[in-house]
Scaffold this motif. Structure first.
Motif, mmCIF file in Angstrom:
data_model
loop_
_atom_site.group_PDB
_atom_site.id
_atom_site.type_symbol
_atom_site.label_atom_id
_atom_site.label_comp_id
_atom_site.label_asym_id
_atom_site.label_seq_id
_atom_site.Cartn_x
_atom_site.Cartn_y
_atom_site.Cartn_z
ATOM 1 N N ARG A 215 37.502 40.607 34.468
ATOM 2 C CA ARG A 215 36.122 40.562 34.922
ATOM 3 C C ARG A 215 35.696 39.100 35.019
ATOM 4 N NH1 ARG A 215 33.751 44.667 37.235
ATOM 5 N NH2 ARG A 215 31.733 44.036 36.398
ATOM 6 N N PRO A 216 34.823 38.745 35.953
ATOM 7 C CA PRO A 216 34.375 37.356 36.085
ATOM 8 C C PRO A 216 33.764 36.840 34.784
ATOM 9 C CG PRO A 216 33.700 38.630 37.989
ATOM 10 C CD PRO A 216 34.238 39.607 36.994
ATOM 11 N N GLY A 217 34.058 35.584 34.484
ATOM 12 C CA GLY A 217 33.486 34.947 33.306
ATOM 13 C C GLY A 217 34.377 34.975 32.086
ATOM 14 N N ARG B 258 48.019 52.636 30.128
ATOM 15 C CA ARG B 258 48.881 52.968 31.261
ATOM 16 C C ARG B 258 48.115 53.760 32.324
ATOM 17 N NH1 ARG B 258 54.928 53.845 29.145
ATOM 18 N NH2 ARG B 258 54.904 52.349 27.427
ATOM 19 N N ALA B 259 48.229 53.302 33.562
ATOM 20 C CA ALA B 259 47.568 53.975 34.682
ATOM 21 C C ALA B 259 48.614 54.580 35.605
ATOM 22 C CB ALA B 259 46.688 52.983 35.446
ATOM 23 N N GLU B 260 48.193 55.554 36.410
ATOM 24 C CA GLU B 260 49.143 56.259 37.264
ATOM 25 C C GLU B 260 49.660 55.411 38.411
ATOM 26 O OE1 GLU B 260 47.566 59.583 39.377
ATOM 27 O OE2 GLU B 260 45.580 58.690 39.575
ATOM 28 N N ASN B 261 48.909 54.390 38.815
ATOM 29 C CA ASN B 261 49.374 53.452 39.842
ATOM 30 C C ASN B 261 48.617 52.143 39.698
ATOM 31 O OD1 ASN B 261 46.896 53.590 41.520
ATOM 32 N ND2 ASN B 261 47.581 55.675 41.955
ATOM 33 N N VAL B 262 48.966 51.172 40.507
ATOM 34 C CA VAL B 262 48.393 49.838 40.348
ATOM 35 C C VAL B 262 46.905 49.814 40.681
ATOM 36 C CG1 VAL B 262 48.943 49.039 42.695
ATOM 37 C CG2 VAL B 262 48.816 47.386 40.808
ATOM 38 N N ARG B 263 46.469 50.650 41.637
ATOM 39 C CA ARG B 263 45.049 50.685 41.983
ATOM 40 C C ARG B 263 44.221 51.315 40.856
ATOM 41 N NH1 ARG B 263 43.526 49.173 47.167
ATOM 42 N NH2 ARG B 263 44.970 47.501 47.710
ATOM 43 N N ALA B 264 44.794 52.266 40.146
ATOM 44 C CA ALA B 264 44.102 52.861 39.003
ATOM 45 C C ALA B 264 43.952 51.835 37.887
ATOM 46 C CB ALA B 264 44.864 54.082 38.512
ATOM 47 N N ALA B 265 44.971 50.988 37.706
ATOM 48 C CA ALA B 265 44.888 49.910 36.713
ATOM 49 C C ALA B 265 43.798 48.918 37.101
ATOM 50 C CB ALA B 265 46.238 49.209 36.589
ATOM 51 N N LEU B 266 43.740 48.582 38.371
ATOM 52 C CA LEU B 266 42.720 47.661 38.863
ATOM 53 C C LEU B 266 41.326 48.243 38.643
ATOM 54 C CD1 LEU B 266 41.994 45.076 40.482
ATOM 55 C CD2 LEU B 266 42.206 46.454 42.555
ATOM 56 N N ALA C 226 39.975 43.585 45.784
ATOM 57 C CA ALA C 226 39.030 44.102 44.797
ATOM 58 C C ALA C 226 37.689 43.388 44.867
ATOM 59 C CB ALA C 226 39.624 43.964 43.398
ATOM 60 N N THR C 227 36.700 44.016 44.272
ATOM 61 C CA THR C 227 35.385 43.398 44.126
ATOM 62 C C THR C 227 35.070 43.327 42.629
ATOM 63 O OG1 THR C 227 34.306 45.564 44.308
ATOM 64 C CG2 THR C 227 34.530 44.275 46.327
ATOM 65 N N GLY C 228 34.478 42.236 42.219
ATOM 66 C CA GLY C 228 34.067 42.119 40.832
ATOM 67 C C GLY C 228 35.164 41.775 39.858
ATOM 68 N N VAL C 229 36.265 41.211 40.339
ATOM 69 C CA VAL C 229 37.313 40.744 39.434
ATOM 70 C C VAL C 229 37.734 39.344 39.856
ATOM 71 C CG1 VAL C 229 38.188 43.082 39.044
ATOM 72 C CG2 VAL C 229 39.272 41.634 40.765
ATOM 73 N N GLN C 230 38.361 38.630 38.931
ATOM 74 C CA GLN C 230 38.895 37.311 39.241
ATOM 75 C C GLN C 230 40.374 37.274 38.874
ATOM 76 O OE1 GLN C 230 36.933 34.453 36.675
ATOM 77 N NE2 GLN C 230 38.034 35.131 34.842
#
Length: 250
Positions: free
Chosen positions: A109-111, A165-173, A194-198
Protein backbone atom coordinates in the motif's frame (compact mmCIF):
# COMPACT_ATOMS: atom_id res chain seq x y z
CA UNK A 1 -30.51 -38.99 -54.98
CA UNK A 2 -29.85 -35.59 -56.49
CA UNK A 3 -31.14 -33.94 -53.31
CA UNK A 4 -28.84 -36.07 -51.13
CA UNK A 5 -25.81 -35.25 -53.26
CA UNK A 6 -26.65 -31.56 -53.14
CA UNK A 7 -26.99 -31.72 -49.36
CA UNK A 8 -23.63 -33.47 -49.01
CA UNK A 9 -22.01 -30.83 -51.19
CA UNK A 10 -23.44 -28.08 -49.01
CA UNK A 11 -22.17 -29.78 -45.86
CA UNK A 12 -18.70 -30.11 -47.33
CA UNK A 13 -18.68 -26.42 -48.17
CA UNK A 14 -20.20 -25.26 -44.88
CA UNK A 15 -18.02 -27.47 -42.67
CA UNK A 16 -14.67 -25.64 -43.07
CA UNK A 17 -16.43 -22.27 -43.16
CA UNK A 18 -18.19 -22.99 -39.89
CA UNK A 19 -14.89 -24.01 -38.29
CA UNK A 20 -13.24 -20.85 -39.56
CA UNK A 21 -15.99 -18.69 -38.09
CA UNK A 22 -15.78 -20.32 -34.65
CA UNK A 23 -13.94 -17.98 -32.31
CA UNK A 24 -10.86 -19.52 -30.67
CA UNK A 25 -11.02 -20.18 -26.93
CA UNK A 26 -7.86 -19.01 -25.21
CA UNK A 27 -6.90 -20.20 -21.72
CA UNK A 28 -4.38 -17.72 -20.31
CA UNK A 29 -2.53 -16.93 -17.10
CA UNK A 30 -4.38 -14.43 -14.88
CA UNK A 31 -1.60 -11.88 -15.23
CA UNK A 32 -2.34 -11.48 -18.94
CA UNK A 33 -5.84 -10.05 -18.58
CA UNK A 34 -5.29 -6.50 -19.80
CA UNK A 35 -2.62 -7.31 -22.39
CA UNK A 36 -4.51 -10.17 -24.00
CA UNK A 37 -7.77 -8.21 -23.98
CA UNK A 38 -6.00 -5.42 -25.85
CA UNK A 39 -4.69 -7.94 -28.38
CA UNK A 40 -8.15 -9.47 -28.82
CA UNK A 41 -9.57 -5.99 -29.41
CA UNK A 42 -7.03 -5.33 -32.16
CA UNK A 43 -7.64 -8.74 -33.75
CA UNK A 44 -11.39 -8.11 -33.76
CA UNK A 45 -11.01 -4.64 -35.27
CA UNK A 46 -9.07 -6.26 -38.11
CA UNK A 47 -12.26 -8.13 -39.07
CA UNK A 48 -11.84 -11.43 -37.22
CA UNK A 49 -14.21 -13.17 -34.85
CA UNK A 50 -13.39 -12.06 -31.30
CA UNK A 51 -11.41 -14.70 -29.36
CA UNK A 52 -12.99 -15.99 -26.16
CA UNK A 53 -10.61 -15.38 -23.26
CA UNK A 54 -10.56 -17.32 -20.00
CA UNK A 55 -8.12 -16.30 -17.25
CA UNK A 56 -7.00 -18.25 -14.18
CA UNK A 57 -3.86 -19.61 -12.53
CA UNK A 58 -1.75 -21.55 -15.04
CA UNK A 59 -1.93 -24.57 -12.73
CA UNK A 60 -5.73 -24.54 -12.76
CA UNK A 61 -5.85 -24.15 -16.53
CA UNK A 62 -3.36 -26.97 -17.12
CA UNK A 63 -5.43 -29.28 -14.91
CA UNK A 64 -8.55 -28.26 -16.81
CA UNK A 65 -6.88 -29.17 -20.10
CA UNK A 66 -5.61 -32.47 -18.70
CA UNK A 67 -9.13 -33.31 -17.52
CA UNK A 68 -10.44 -33.03 -21.07
CA UNK A 69 -11.46 -29.39 -21.16
CA UNK A 70 -11.65 -28.14 -24.74
CA UNK A 71 -9.74 -25.04 -25.75
CA UNK A 72 -7.70 -23.84 -28.71
CA UNK A 73 -4.75 -21.99 -27.18
CA UNK A 74 -2.95 -22.16 -23.83
CA UNK A 75 -0.74 -19.39 -22.45
CA UNK A 76 1.06 -20.37 -19.25
CA UNK A 77 3.03 -18.13 -16.89
CA UNK A 78 5.79 -20.71 -16.69
CA UNK A 79 7.31 -23.55 -18.68
CA UNK A 80 6.49 -26.24 -16.11
CA UNK A 81 2.73 -26.25 -16.66
CA UNK A 82 3.14 -26.08 -20.43
CA UNK A 83 5.54 -29.03 -20.14
CA UNK A 84 2.91 -30.91 -18.16
CA UNK A 85 0.31 -30.39 -20.87
CA UNK A 86 2.79 -31.24 -23.63
CA UNK A 87 3.86 -34.50 -21.94
CA UNK A 88 0.24 -35.61 -22.05
CA UNK A 89 0.24 -35.18 -25.83
CA UNK A 90 -2.19 -32.25 -25.69
CA UNK A 91 -0.05 -29.65 -27.49
CA UNK A 92 0.07 -29.39 -31.28
CA UNK A 93 3.65 -30.09 -32.37
CA UNK A 94 5.56 -27.10 -33.66
CA UNK A 95 3.21 -24.47 -32.20
CA UNK A 96 4.91 -23.84 -28.85
CA UNK A 97 6.80 -20.57 -28.54
CA UNK A 98 7.81 -18.01 -25.90
CA UNK A 99 5.23 -15.24 -26.04
CA UNK A 100 6.49 -12.73 -23.43
CA UNK A 101 8.62 -12.38 -20.30
CA UNK A 102 8.01 -10.67 -16.95
CA UNK A 103 9.60 -9.46 -13.69
CA UNK A 104 8.86 -10.30 -10.05
CA UNK A 105 8.24 -7.45 -7.60
CA UNK A 106 7.09 -6.70 -4.08
CA UNK A 107 4.06 -4.41 -3.85
CA UNK A 108 2.58 -2.59 -0.88
CA UNK A 109 0.00 0.00 0.00
CA UNK A 110 1.29 3.55 -0.65
CA UNK A 111 3.28 5.05 2.20
CA UNK A 112 4.69 1.81 3.58
CA UNK A 113 8.50 1.41 3.70
CA UNK A 114 10.12 0.14 0.55
CA UNK A 115 12.05 -3.12 0.51
CA UNK A 116 15.58 -1.81 0.08
CA UNK A 117 17.07 -5.31 0.40
CA UNK A 118 15.26 -8.63 0.12
CA UNK A 119 18.14 -10.59 1.61
CA UNK A 120 17.95 -12.32 4.97
CA UNK A 121 15.35 -11.06 7.41
CA UNK A 122 14.86 -7.61 5.85
CA UNK A 123 11.41 -8.40 4.49
CA UNK A 124 10.48 -10.27 7.66
CA UNK A 125 11.26 -7.18 9.74
CA UNK A 126 9.10 -5.03 7.49
CA UNK A 127 6.20 -7.44 7.77
CA UNK A 128 6.28 -7.47 11.56
CA UNK A 129 3.05 -9.25 12.40
CA UNK A 130 1.52 -8.50 8.99
CA UNK A 131 0.84 -10.84 6.10
CA UNK A 132 2.66 -11.37 2.83
CA UNK A 133 0.22 -12.12 0.00
CA UNK A 134 1.41 -14.59 -2.64
CA UNK A 135 -0.08 -16.90 -5.22
CA UNK A 136 0.08 -20.47 -3.92
CA UNK A 137 3.83 -21.30 -3.97
CA UNK A 138 3.10 -25.02 -4.28
CA UNK A 139 1.50 -24.76 -7.70
CA UNK A 140 0.91 -21.28 -9.14
CA UNK A 141 3.85 -19.88 -11.16
CA UNK A 142 3.98 -16.46 -9.45
CA UNK A 143 4.09 -18.15 -6.06
CA UNK A 144 6.70 -20.66 -7.20
CA UNK A 145 8.93 -17.89 -8.53
CA UNK A 146 8.41 -15.95 -5.30
CA UNK A 147 9.33 -18.83 -3.02
CA UNK A 148 12.38 -19.62 -5.16
CA UNK A 149 13.58 -16.02 -4.96
CA UNK A 150 13.01 -15.72 -1.22
CA UNK A 151 14.75 -19.05 -0.64
CA UNK A 152 17.82 -18.05 -2.64
CA UNK A 153 17.94 -14.74 -0.79
CA UNK A 154 17.71 -16.46 2.58
CA UNK A 155 14.35 -14.93 3.53
CA UNK A 156 11.83 -17.76 2.97
CA UNK A 157 12.07 -19.32 6.44
CA UNK A 158 11.53 -15.90 8.00
CA UNK A 159 8.47 -14.89 5.94
CA UNK A 160 6.86 -18.32 5.38
CA UNK A 161 4.72 -18.12 8.58
CA UNK A 162 3.34 -14.78 7.35
CA UNK A 163 2.41 -15.95 3.85
CA UNK A 164 -1.24 -15.79 2.83
CA UNK A 165 -1.74 -18.08 -0.16
CA UNK A 166 -4.01 -16.91 -2.97
CA UNK A 167 -5.47 -18.90 -5.85
CA UNK A 168 -3.66 -16.77 -8.45
CA UNK A 169 -1.47 -13.70 -8.73
CA UNK A 170 -4.40 -11.31 -9.21
CA UNK A 171 -6.04 -12.61 -6.02
CA UNK A 172 -2.76 -11.93 -4.18
CA UNK A 173 -2.68 -8.42 -5.60
CA UNK A 174 -6.28 -7.84 -4.50
CA UNK A 175 -5.35 -8.66 -0.90
CA UNK A 176 -2.83 -5.81 -0.94
CA UNK A 177 -5.21 -3.45 -2.74
CA UNK A 178 -7.89 -4.06 -0.09
CA UNK A 179 -5.44 -3.63 2.78
CA UNK A 180 -5.76 -7.27 3.89
CA UNK A 181 -1.99 -7.67 3.53
CA UNK A 182 0.62 -4.89 3.78
CA UNK A 183 2.90 -6.49 1.19
CA UNK A 184 2.55 -8.92 -1.68
CA UNK A 185 4.61 -10.61 -4.36
CA UNK A 186 3.31 -10.24 -7.91
CA UNK A 187 4.54 -9.65 -11.45
CA UNK A 188 5.62 -6.19 -12.54
CA UNK A 189 2.76 -6.12 -15.05
CA UNK A 190 0.22 -6.77 -12.27
CA UNK A 191 1.60 -3.87 -10.24
CA UNK A 192 1.36 -1.68 -13.31
CA UNK A 193 -2.29 -2.58 -13.84
CA UNK A 194 -3.24 -2.08 -10.18
CA UNK A 195 -4.63 0.96 -8.43
CA UNK A 196 -3.67 1.97 -4.92
CA UNK A 197 -0.42 0.03 -4.65
CA UNK A 198 3.24 0.88 -5.06
CA UNK A 199 6.22 -1.19 -6.15
CA UNK A 200 8.12 -1.63 -2.90
CA UNK A 201 10.99 -3.68 -4.32
CA UNK A 202 12.19 -5.62 -7.34
CA UNK A 203 13.67 -9.11 -7.08
CA UNK A 204 17.08 -9.62 -8.73
CA UNK A 205 16.56 -11.58 -11.98
CA UNK A 206 19.09 -14.20 -10.90
CA UNK A 207 17.15 -14.96 -7.71
CA UNK A 208 14.63 -17.03 -9.65
CA UNK A 209 14.18 -18.85 -12.94
CA UNK A 210 13.43 -16.63 -15.96
CA UNK A 211 9.74 -15.72 -16.05
CA UNK A 212 8.60 -16.81 -19.49
CA UNK A 213 5.10 -17.25 -20.88
CA UNK A 214 4.90 -20.03 -23.48
CA UNK A 215 1.98 -20.19 -25.90
CA UNK A 216 0.82 -23.26 -27.83
CA UNK A 217 -2.15 -24.62 -29.71
CA UNK A 218 -4.01 -27.51 -28.13
CA UNK A 219 -4.91 -30.76 -29.85
CA UNK A 220 -8.50 -30.49 -28.61
CA UNK A 221 -8.93 -27.17 -30.38
CA UNK A 222 -11.74 -26.81 -32.91
CA UNK A 223 -11.22 -23.28 -34.24
CA UNK A 224 -9.46 -22.83 -37.56
CA UNK A 225 -8.78 -19.22 -36.50
CA UNK A 226 -6.63 -20.26 -33.53
CA UNK A 227 -3.43 -20.49 -35.52
CA UNK A 228 -3.99 -17.06 -37.02
CA UNK A 229 -4.47 -15.50 -33.59
CA UNK A 230 -1.39 -17.33 -32.25
CA UNK A 231 0.69 -15.95 -35.10
CA UNK A 232 -0.74 -12.48 -34.55
CA UNK A 233 0.29 -12.51 -30.88
CA UNK A 234 3.82 -13.48 -31.90
CA UNK A 235 3.98 -10.92 -34.72
CA UNK A 236 5.59 -7.50 -34.42
CA UNK A 237 2.15 -5.86 -34.11
CA UNK A 238 0.97 -8.30 -31.46
CA UNK A 239 4.19 -8.07 -29.47
CA UNK A 240 3.95 -4.27 -29.48
CA UNK A 241 0.47 -4.48 -27.94
CA UNK A 242 1.70 -6.80 -25.18
CA UNK A 243 4.76 -4.63 -24.55
CA UNK A 244 2.54 -1.61 -23.91
CA UNK A 245 1.21 -3.43 -20.85
CA UNK A 246 4.74 -3.87 -19.49
CA UNK A 247 5.66 -7.32 -20.77
CA UNK A 248 9.12 -7.89 -22.18
CA UNK A 249 9.11 -9.30 -25.69
CA UNK A 250 12.84 -9.98 -26.00
Amino acid sequence: MRFVLSLLALLLIAGPAAAQERAPLVLAAASMQEALTDAADAWTKAGHERPRLSFAASSALARQIAAGGRADLFISADSDWMDDVAKRGLVVAGTRAVLVRNQLVVVSRPGLPRVVATKGAALGKLLGGGALAMADPDSVPAGKYGREALTRLGAWNVVAPRVVRAENVRAALALVERGAAPYGIVYATDARAATGVQVAGVFPPRSHAPIVYPIARLTAGESAAAEGFRRFLLSRAGQAILARRGFSTR
